[in-house]
Design a protein around this motif. Structure first.
Motif, PDB file in Angstrom:
ATOM      1  N   GLN A  62      -6.137   4.634 -10.026  1.00 21.88           N
ATOM      2  CA  GLN A  62      -6.939   5.591  -9.278  1.00 21.88           C
ATOM      3  C   GLN A  62      -6.357   5.802  -7.882  1.00 21.88           C
ATOM      4  OE1 GLN A  62     -10.715   3.540  -9.716  1.00 21.88           O
ATOM      5  NE2 GLN A  62     -11.285   4.803 -11.450  1.00 21.88           N
ATOM      6  N   ILE A  63      -6.877   6.813  -7.196  1.00 23.63           N
ATOM      7  CA  ILE A  63      -6.342   7.193  -5.892  1.00 23.63           C
ATOM      8  C   ILE A  63      -7.484   7.300  -4.884  1.00 23.63           C
ATOM      9  CG2 ILE A  63      -5.074   8.948  -4.581  1.00 23.63           C
ATOM     10  CD1 ILE A  63      -3.788   9.816  -7.186  1.00 23.63           C
ATOM     11  N   VAL A  64      -7.241   6.809  -3.678  1.00 20.77           N
ATOM     12  CA  VAL A  64      -8.139   7.021  -2.544  1.00 20.77           C
ATOM     13  C   VAL A  64      -7.554   8.174  -1.728  1.00 20.77           C
ATOM     14  CG1 VAL A  64      -9.184   6.008  -0.490  1.00 20.77           C
ATOM     15  CG2 VAL A  64      -8.726   4.568  -2.495  1.00 20.77           C
ATOM     16  N   ARG A  79     -10.541   8.904  -7.312  1.00 14.63           N
ATOM     17  CA  ARG A  79     -11.848   8.275  -7.485  1.00 14.63           C
ATOM     18  C   ARG A  79     -12.669   8.315  -6.202  1.00 14.63           C
ATOM     19  NH1 ARG A  79     -16.103   6.640  -7.576  1.00 14.63           N
ATOM     20  NH2 ARG A  79     -17.099   4.964  -8.772  1.00 14.63           N
ATOM     21  N   TRP A  80     -12.023   8.188  -5.051  1.00 15.03           N
ATOM     22  CA  TRP A  80     -12.715   8.192  -3.766  1.00 15.03           C
ATOM     23  C   TRP A  80     -12.103   9.263  -2.875  1.00 15.03           C
ATOM     24  CZ3 TRP A  80     -10.689   3.803  -6.039  1.00 15.03           C
ATOM     25  CH2 TRP A  80     -11.638   2.911  -6.574  1.00 15.03           C
ATOM     26  N   VAL A  81     -12.967  10.125  -2.288  1.00 10.53           N
ATOM     27  CA  VAL A  81     -12.519  11.175  -1.376  1.00 10.53           C
ATOM     28  C   VAL A  81     -13.340  11.072  -0.096  1.00 10.53           C
ATOM     29  CG1 VAL A  81     -12.201  13.637  -0.995  1.00 10.53           C
ATOM     30  CG2 VAL A  81     -11.884  12.694  -3.304  1.00 10.53           C
ATOM     31  N   PHE A  82     -12.654  10.918   1.008  1.00  6.27           N
ATOM     32  CA  PHE A  82     -13.309  10.846   2.316  1.00  6.27           C
ATOM     33  C   PHE A  82     -12.841  12.050   3.144  1.00  6.27           C
ATOM     34  CE2 PHE A  82     -12.643   6.519   0.732  1.00  6.27           C
ATOM     35  CZ  PHE A  82     -13.951   6.046   0.704  1.00  6.27           C
ATOM     36  N   GLY A 116       0.816  -1.204   0.000  1.00  7.51           N
ATOM     37  CA  GLY A 116       0.000   0.000   0.000  1.00  7.51           C
ATOM     38  C   GLY A 116       0.848   1.251   0.000  1.00  7.51           C
ATOM     39  N   GLU A 117       0.974   1.894  -1.157  1.00  6.49           N
ATOM     40  CA  GLU A 117       1.752   3.124  -1.278  1.00  6.49           C
ATOM     41  C   GLU A 117       0.825   4.314  -1.458  1.00  6.49           C
ATOM     42  OE1 GLU A 117       6.137   2.072  -3.109  1.00  6.49           O
ATOM     43  OE2 GLU A 117       4.585   2.815  -4.447  1.00  6.49           O
ATOM     44  N   SER A 118       1.315   5.453  -1.024  1.00  2.00           N
ATOM     45  CA  SER A 118       0.582   6.695  -1.267  1.00  2.00           C
ATOM     46  C   SER A 118       0.651   7.024  -2.751  1.00  2.00           C
ATOM     47  CB  SER A 118       1.199   7.832  -0.465  1.00  2.00           C
ATOM     48  OG  SER A 118       2.502   8.118  -0.948  1.00  2.00           O
ATOM     49  N   ALA A 119      -0.086   8.035  -3.157  1.00  6.03           N
ATOM     50  CA  ALA A 119       0.083   8.558  -4.512  1.00  6.03           C
ATOM     51  C   ALA A 119       1.519   9.057  -4.661  1.00  6.03           C
ATOM     52  CB  ALA A 119      -0.906   9.694  -4.765  1.00  6.03           C
TER      53      ALA A 119
END
Length: 306
Positions: free
Chosen positions: A253-255, A290-293, A218-221
């Protein structure tokens, strides 16, 4: 991962198929261990590119109950398989073949054929690598190739580029090994060349696997994308302070998860509306998000405001 990435895979597949056919023919004519190792390497590369294309297709599967964020990270699994195949099928087998021929001292015949095929292979591999480098330059800017390799999140392009670099270097080793065998008449050079090609492939495979493993964990952008998102949020008038920002690369895509201190609003509904505007603007500026929390919060006791 960008839409252009499959182009680099198709370049590599076309080049490696032609190279594998030529190398097997040359290996049969010359009896060269270095040439046979190179033929196995090119064949493995063809299978690797097919695996990557399959992985790209699988990663486009839509989200469902079992995979609510989609299957974008599935390409990392197939990239790791390719790295392992490059290590064992390409590298370890080449070392084994070299050690085997070193013990038997098999003579090399028709070395000129081997040298011609290796020369043609260099041209084809250079074509494949040039295609991969064109795709890299579209997103890397002025980064060095090594820096791009460490920072990119395009696992399939990492694999293709690593294969192409290993192939060109391996061809150079094989060419020198066959040439020295032809000049000296000593088949030890050819066997040593096969071992050298195998060791090179294993080193490249290890470096590729290390980068892909980091993506699987699991890497960041990428650093520049994360900095840009952070700057975008800090410039928003609705936000007093960005307390925490987490980005997670999910295939192409990016979370994004944001914890921020907001300005005062008259009601909870007004704050929710402001957050919806922030999220919509962020996704327009960064379509890959794609997903923003978004979580409104206040600094903990003892934390200074930005």
């Amino acid at each position: 991962m960008k839409e252009e990435s499959p182009k680099a895979i198709f370049y590599a597949l076309a080049a490696n198929f032609g190279i594998a056919v030529c190398k097997f023919g040359a290996a049969a004519l010359t009896g060269s261990g270095s040439m046979f190792a190179e033929a196995i390497h090119s064949t493995a590369d063809c299978g690797n590119q097919l695996l990557l294309l399959f992985g790209l297709k699988r990663s486009q599967a839509p989200a469902d109950v079992l995979h609510p964020l989609g299957s974008g990270r599935e390409i990392y699994f197939y990239s790791m398989l390719v790295a392992l195949l490059l290590f064992f099928v390409g590298g370890a087998f080449s070392v084994y073949e070299g050690v085997h021929r070193l013990a038997r001292h098999e003579e090399l015949s028709n070395p000129i054929v081997a040298l011609v095929v290796l020369g043609v292979s260099v041209v084809l591999e250079a074509f494949s690598l040039a295609g991969a480098l064109r795709e890299i330059r579209k997103s890397s800017g002025n980064k060095s190739l090594w820096r791009w390799f460490r920072e990119t999140r395009e696992s399939e392009l990492i694999v293709v580029t690593g294969e192409d670099v290993a192939a060109l270097a391996g061809l150079a080793i094989a060419f020198c090994a066959v040439l020295m065998t032809m000049i000296t008449g000593n088949p030890v050079y050819d066997a040593a060349g096969s071992i050298g090609v195998g060791v090179l492939l294993m080193v490249i495979a290890y470096l590729v696997a290390r980068e892909v493993k980091s993506m699987i964990v699991g890497e960041s952008a990428s650093p520049e994308v994360r900095r840009a998102i952070d700057a975008h949020l800090r410039a928003r008038p609705e936000i007093i302070r960005v307390i925490n920002l987490i980005t997670l690369q999910w295939g192409k895509q990016i979370v994004v998860a944001v914890q921020a201190e907001m300005v005062e609003y008259d009601s909870g509904r007004a704050m929710v509306d402001a957050i919806n505007v922030i999220e919509a603007d962020l996704q327009r500026a960064f379509p890959e998000a794609r997903w923003v929390f978004f979580e409104p919060d206040i600094p903990r006791v003892g934390e200074a405001r930005a």
